[in-house]
Motif scaffolding. Structure first.
Motif, PDB file in Angstrom:
ATOM      1  N   ASN A 169     -13.735  18.882  -5.026  1.00 18.42           N
ATOM      2  CA  ASN A 169     -13.051  20.120  -5.408  1.00 18.42           C
ATOM      3  C   ASN A 169     -11.994  20.004  -6.497  1.00 18.42           C
ATOM      4  O   ASN A 169     -11.632  21.021  -7.094  1.00 18.42           O
ATOM      5  CB  ASN A 169     -12.395  20.729  -4.158  1.00 18.42           C
ATOM      6  CG  ASN A 169     -13.412  21.179  -3.144  1.00 18.42           C
ATOM      7  OD1 ASN A 169     -14.038  22.229  -3.300  1.00 18.42           O
ATOM      8  ND2 ASN A 169     -13.597  20.390  -2.087  1.00 18.42           N
ATOM      9  N   MET A 206      -9.065  26.709   0.691  1.00 18.50           N
ATOM     10  CA  MET A 206      -9.314  25.289   0.873  1.00 18.50           C
ATOM     11  C   MET A 206      -8.603  24.752   2.109  1.00 18.50           C
ATOM     12  O   MET A 206      -7.485  25.155   2.416  1.00 18.50           O
ATOM     13  CB  MET A 206      -8.832  24.499  -0.351  1.00 18.50           C
ATOM     14  CG  MET A 206      -9.556  24.844  -1.646  1.00 18.50           C
ATOM     15  SD  MET A 206     -11.342  24.583  -1.549  1.00 18.50           S
ATOM     16  CE  MET A 206     -11.387  22.842  -1.109  1.00 18.50           C
ATOM     17  N   GLU A 207      -9.244  23.816   2.805  1.00 16.71           N
ATOM     18  CA  GLU A 207      -8.615  23.188   3.955  1.00 16.71           C
ATOM     19  C   GLU A 207      -7.686  22.064   3.509  1.00 16.71           C
ATOM     20  O   GLU A 207      -7.656  21.682   2.338  1.00 16.71           O
ATOM     21  CB  GLU A 207      -9.672  22.652   4.919  1.00 16.71           C
ATOM     22  CG  GLU A 207     -10.574  21.580   4.345  1.00 16.71           C
ATOM     23  CD  GLU A 207     -11.575  21.075   5.366  1.00 16.71           C
ATOM     24  OE1 GLU A 207     -11.145  20.333   6.260  1.00 16.71           O
ATOM     25  OE2 GLU A 207     -12.768  21.430   5.264  1.00 16.71           O
ATOM     26  N   THR A 208      -6.939  21.527   4.450  1.00 14.60           N
ATOM     27  CA  THR A 208      -5.966  20.479   4.157  1.00 14.60           C
ATOM     28  C   THR A 208      -6.672  19.192   3.741  1.00 14.60           C
ATOM     29  O   THR A 208      -7.616  18.755   4.391  1.00 14.60           O
ATOM     30  CB  THR A 208      -5.088  20.216   5.390  1.00 14.60           C
ATOM     31  OG1 THR A 208      -4.509  21.457   5.814  1.00 14.60           O
ATOM     32  CG2 THR A 208      -3.983  19.233   5.058  1.00 14.60           C
ATOM     33  N   CYS A 209      -6.180  18.576   2.663  1.00 13.72           N
ATOM     34  CA  CYS A 209      -6.821  17.387   2.106  1.00 13.72           C
ATOM     35  C   CYS A 209      -5.918  16.147   2.194  1.00 13.72           C
ATOM     36  O   CYS A 209      -6.356  15.090   2.595  1.00 13.72           O
ATOM     37  CB  CYS A 209      -7.227  17.648   0.660  1.00 13.72           C
ATOM     38  SG  CYS A 209      -7.993  16.250  -0.173  1.00 13.72           S
ATOM     39  N   SER A 258      -3.419  17.461  -4.372  1.00 13.74           N
ATOM     40  CA  SER A 258      -4.576  17.544  -3.481  1.00 13.74           C
ATOM     41  C   SER A 258      -4.238  18.040  -2.086  1.00 13.74           C
ATOM     42  O   SER A 258      -5.146  18.296  -1.296  1.00 13.74           O
ATOM     43  CB  SER A 258      -5.252  16.175  -3.376  1.00 13.74           C
ATOM     44  OG  SER A 258      -4.376  15.223  -2.785  1.00 13.74           O
ATOM     45  N   LEU A 315     -13.362  15.521   0.382  1.00 18.74           N
ATOM     46  CA  LEU A 315     -12.889  16.865   0.036  1.00 18.74           C
ATOM     47  C   LEU A 315     -12.232  16.860  -1.338  1.00 18.74           C
ATOM     48  O   LEU A 315     -12.424  17.783  -2.146  1.00 18.74           O
ATOM     49  CB  LEU A 315     -11.896  17.339   1.102  1.00 18.74           C
ATOM     50  CG  LEU A 315     -11.405  18.774   1.031  1.00 18.74           C
ATOM     51  CD1 LEU A 315     -12.551  19.764   1.209  1.00 18.74           C
ATOM     52  CD2 LEU A 315     -10.323  19.019   2.094  1.00 18.74           C
ATOM     53  N   LEU A 316     -11.474  15.798  -1.626  1.00 18.42           N
ATOM     54  CA  LEU A 316     -10.807  15.682  -2.919  1.00 18.42           C
ATOM     55  C   LEU A 316     -11.824  15.610  -4.056  1.00 18.42           C
ATOM     56  O   LEU A 316     -11.750  16.361  -5.027  1.00 18.42           O
ATOM     57  CB  LEU A 316      -9.930  14.428  -2.918  1.00 18.42           C
ATOM     58  CG  LEU A 316      -9.249  14.066  -4.232  1.00 18.42           C
ATOM     59  CD1 LEU A 316      -8.204  15.099  -4.599  1.00 18.42           C
ATOM     60  CD2 LEU A 316      -8.618  12.675  -4.137  1.00 18.42           C
ATOM     61  N   ARG A 330      -3.381  20.804  -0.565  1.00 16.43           N
ATOM     62  CA  ARG A 330      -4.292  21.908  -0.274  1.00 16.43           C
ATOM     63  C   ARG A 330      -4.742  22.553  -1.570  1.00 16.43           C
ATOM     64  O   ARG A 330      -5.021  23.721  -1.638  1.00 16.43           O
ATOM     65  CB  ARG A 330      -3.651  22.931   0.669  1.00 16.43           C
ATOM     66  CG  ARG A 330      -4.282  22.805   2.052  1.00 16.43           C
ATOM     67  CD  ARG A 330      -3.821  23.825   3.031  1.00 16.43           C
ATOM     68  NE  ARG A 330      -4.882  24.735   3.412  1.00 16.43           N
ATOM     69  CZ  ARG A 330      -4.950  25.336   4.592  1.00 16.43           C
ATOM     70  NH1 ARG A 330      -4.027  25.111   5.503  1.00 16.43           N
ATOM     71  NH2 ARG A 330      -5.923  26.149   4.861  1.00 16.43           N
ATOM     72  N   GLN A 363      -5.558  10.985   3.331  1.00 22.10           N
ATOM     73  CA  GLN A 363      -6.237  11.834   2.364  1.00 22.10           C
ATOM     74  C   GLN A 363      -7.725  11.870   2.659  1.00 22.10           C
ATOM     75  O   GLN A 363      -8.331  10.842   2.968  1.00 22.10           O
ATOM     76  CB  GLN A 363      -5.999  11.324   0.939  1.00 22.10           C
ATOM     77  CG  GLN A 363      -6.440  12.302  -0.145  1.00 22.10           C
ATOM     78  CD  GLN A 363      -5.909  11.912  -1.509  1.00 22.10           C
ATOM     79  OE1 GLN A 363      -5.957  10.743  -1.893  1.00 22.10           O
ATOM     80  NE2 GLN A 363      -5.386  12.860  -2.247  1.00 22.10           N
ATOM     81  N   ASP A 364      -8.298  13.061   2.566  1.00 15.00           N
ATOM     82  CA  ASP A 364      -9.734  13.261   2.762  1.00 15.00           C
ATOM     83  C   ASP A 364     -10.409  13.078   1.402  1.00 15.00           C
ATOM     84  O   ASP A 364     -10.436  13.990   0.577  1.00 15.00           O
ATOM     85  CB  ASP A 364      -9.991  14.663   3.315  1.00 15.00           C
ATOM     86  CG  ASP A 364     -11.447  14.911   3.687  1.00 15.00           C
ATOM     87  OD1 ASP A 364     -12.317  14.342   3.001  1.00 15.00           O
ATOM     88  OD2 ASP A 364     -11.705  15.677   4.633  1.00 15.00           O
ATOM     89  N   LYS A 424      -8.953   6.050   5.206  1.00 19.04           N
ATOM     90  CA  LYS A 424      -8.221   7.207   4.685  1.00 19.04           C
ATOM     91  C   LYS A 424      -6.718   7.013   4.813  1.00 19.04           C
ATOM     92  O   LYS A 424      -5.941   7.670   4.114  1.00 19.04           O
ATOM     93  CB  LYS A 424      -8.643   8.486   5.411  1.00 19.04           C
ATOM     94  CG  LYS A 424      -8.219   8.565   6.877  1.00 19.04           C
ATOM     95  CD  LYS A 424      -8.629   9.885   7.503  1.00 19.04           C
ATOM     96  CE  LYS A 424      -8.163   9.975   8.959  1.00 19.04           C
ATOM     97  NZ  LYS A 424      -8.525  11.253   9.575  1.00 19.04           N
TER      98      LYS A 424
END
Length: 382
Positions: free
Chosen positions: A273, A228-231, A369, A269-270, A371, A265-266, A186
């Motif tokens: 969403n 949304m959580e932090t990405c 991305s 999650l990206l 958030r 970067q997650d 990541k």
């Protein structure tokens, strides 16, 4: 109060040094733990980027600051009339990679442009949408009559954060603990994704006397951070429970040993969403404004990787049908992902291509991305 139309009457780009090929990247960024990356070729195969620009010499020595890149792009707006910069009364400049935390990026750009004189400066921060936020502030200032001539810019200087030295302490720490000495994917994969450069627009209340201008019809934006959580992030990290912790909560040793100031970067999650959230806003805007895909002549989406082209197509399919391939304009493979500057660079290249015709409409889409934010705009060629 009557509102003024707003036109982009000039565009300019500054890309530092010469294009860097994929095979040369580690000659500029360095080798983590002295070894070639195992992920580089995989990431490059997926992102489709063939060349990019770095404000670096081989070996990693910087050639420009972010503020200097931006100042050069703005200066380029007045290449044929250097004295014209004195008529600017507002400068906005957005980036996700300022040279420092304080002062703001915008005032540092202003400091590199003494010929600009005393003006209002606004400096949006964040990620890819920061350049569009700068554009919207300038647009609203002209539209309301609060400014007569404005400059907006987007820029990035990410290469300094991607040099091997940013990760060496963490790798050595892992080796000392007898753990896997490779930096987490990541963190490392973004080394092969991000580029340097700057772009700028000149905004006025009337089109230029000769040549094409772009009327800004509207600019809309949305943030989904409330759900949304932090990405994507830098200067912080997620703890074992997934909670985001900013750098002020870390010890000085952990800031280094955990590469807290590297960009991360997650990916999961990206991927889950970016399409449904983007599609939600696009559909709402088009329905509210009575638009269809047929009203779009050119589509300029900011994409960080060729991998996301199909996903952006899915976003647009919420309108009943997608935007045909021949209406897309992309330069990612040649220019790379310059974050907040990418949309400026794309518009500038399209303007200079000679392909635009009066009356054509250009749709801009910038997803972020961090958030999950989106900025969308429509321009008309006049």
């Amino acid at each position: 109060m009557s509102l003024s139309p707003v036109y982009i009457t000039g565009t300019s780009v500054f890309l530092p040094n010469k294009p860097v090929s994929s095979d040369e990247m580690e000659e500029y960024l360095g080798y983590i733990n002295g070894k070639p990356s195992k992920s580089r070729k995989i990431v490059l195969r997926n992102n489709g980027i063939e060349t990019r620009y770095y404000a670096l010499k081989k070996g990693g020595e910087p050639t420009h600051t972010n503020a200097e890149l931006t100042a050069e792009a703005i200066r380029g707006l007045f290449a044929s009339d250097p004295a014209g910069i004195g008529g600017v009364d507002l400068m906005t400049s957005g980036t996700s990679s300022p040279d420092q935390i304080m002062p703001s990026h915008g005032v540092m750009v202003h400091g590199a442009l003494p010929e600009l004189g005393a003006v209002e400066v606004v400096s949006p921060s964040g990620n890819c949408c920061a350049g569009m936020h700068a554009l919207k502030y300038a647009y609203l200032a002209i539209r309301s009559g609060d400014a007569r001539k404005a400059v907006s810019a987007g820029s990035e200087l990410m290469s300094l954060l991607m040099r091997a030295g940013m990760f060496e302490e963490e790798v050595h720490h892992l080796i000392d603990l007898n753990e896997n000495p490779y930096v987490a994917f990541k963190k490392e994969f973004l080394r092969w994704m991000l580029s340097d450069g700057a772009g700028a627009f000149l905004l006025e209340g009337q089109p230029k006397a000769e040549g094409q201008s772009l009327r800004i019809d509207w600019i809309d934006g949305v943030s989904y951070a409330g759900e949304m959580e932090t990405c994507m992030y830098q200067g912080g990290d997620k703890d074992e429970e997934g909670r985001f912790r900013g750098f002020k909560l870390y010890s000085s040793d952990d800031l280094i040993n955990q590469s807290v100031f590297s960009v991360k970067q997650d990916i999961g999650l990206l991927s889950d969403n970016i399409v449904p959230l983007g599609g939600r806003k696009v559909k709402e805007i088009f329905e509210r404004r009575g638009l269809t895909v047929d009203d779009v002549d050119w589509f300029l989406p900011h994409i960080s990787s060729a991998f996301f082209k199909d996903k952006i197509s899915e976003v647009m399919s919420v309108l009943g049908k997608g935007i045909p391939e021949e209406k897309w304009f992309l330069n990612l493979s040649r220019i790379g992902n310059i974050g907040a500057a990418s949309i400026y660079v794309a518009v500038d290249e399209l303007m200079r291509s000679g392909r635009l015709k009066t009356g054509e409409r250009i749709l801009l889409l910038v997803p972020e991305s961090a958030r999950f934010s989106y900025m969308i705009a429509m321009l008309t060629v006049v």
